[in-house]
Scaffold this active site. Structure first.
Site, PDB file in Angstrom:
ATOM      1  N   GLU A 176       6.438  36.263  11.395  1.00  0.00           N
ATOM      2  CA  GLU A 176       6.137  34.944  11.958  1.00  0.00           C
ATOM      3  C   GLU A 176       5.501  34.025  10.922  1.00  0.00           C
ATOM      4  O   GLU A 176       5.800  32.834  10.873  1.00  0.00           O
ATOM      5  CB  GLU A 176       5.224  35.095  13.176  1.00  0.00           C
TER       6      GLU A 176
ATOM      7  N   THR B 268      16.445  18.926  18.333  1.00  0.00           N
ATOM      8  CA  THR B 268      15.554  20.013  17.926  1.00  0.00           C
ATOM      9  C   THR B 268      15.673  21.255  18.795  1.00  0.00           C
ATOM     10  O   THR B 268      15.167  22.307  18.428  1.00  0.00           O
ATOM     11  CB  THR B 268      14.083  19.551  17.932  1.00  0.00           C
TER      12      THR B 268
END
Length: 173
Positions: free
Chosen positions: A27, A159
């Site tokens: 991450e 997006t």
């Protein structure tokens, strides 16, 4: 110049996948760096790990999880469509294979976030973000589809990976 930078950024993102034991990106990652004034390399501590021995990507223990994010495969899709360079598809296939091998649930009915991508096998979290299906897998599908499927000359992606058609304003509008 922009395409050169885009290629280099994408290569860096791909390295964050391919340099881990699982082939999936953590991450959060950091880069090894040297202080430009002193020339000293930033020291490591007990919570820091190089993703690949001798590499430049660092990951802290608290950041080794993966939410199966779409941004890298989105970049691979766009670069494939713009350049036609096969390596972007090759990278995408390797990432897809890692998703299939490590994130897919044992019963084959879905996928899961992973707790630590630096070990194999990584442990599942029993949770999957909705963007994995709606964005990550969509961009992988498009990466391996014919270029006439949602052509970039006629569509732009928002997006959330929704294709929106280009349009031209009329004088009356």
């Amino acid at each position: 110049m922009n395409l050169i930078l885009a290629r280099e950024l994408a290569e860096t993102c791909v390295r964050m996948y391919l340099d881990t034991a699982s082939g999936l990106t953590p991450e959060i990652a950091y880069f090894r760096w040297t202080n430009p004034v002193t020339g000293a390399e930033k020291p490591f501590d007990a919570n820091t790990q190089l993703v690949k021995p001798g590499g430049d990507i660092l990951v802290y223990a608290s950041d080794r999880h993966s939410l199966l994010r779409p941004e890298t495969v989105e970049s691979l899709f766009i670069l494939w469509r713009i350049t036609g360079e096969a390596k972007w598809r090759d990278y995408g296939w390797r990432i897809f294979e890692a998703f299939e091998r490590w994130a897919r649930l044992p019963d084959g009915h879905g996928y899961s976030n992973l707790l630590d991508v630096t070990v194999v096998p990584p442990q599942h979290t029993d949770k999957m973000e909705t963007f994995f299906v709606s964005e990550t897998l969509k961009y992988l599908y498009l990466l391996f589809s014919d270029s006439s499927t949602v052509p970039l000359s006629r569509y732009v992606f928002n997006t959330e990976a929704h294709p929106l058609p280009h349009f031209i304003w009329n004088k009356e509008d």
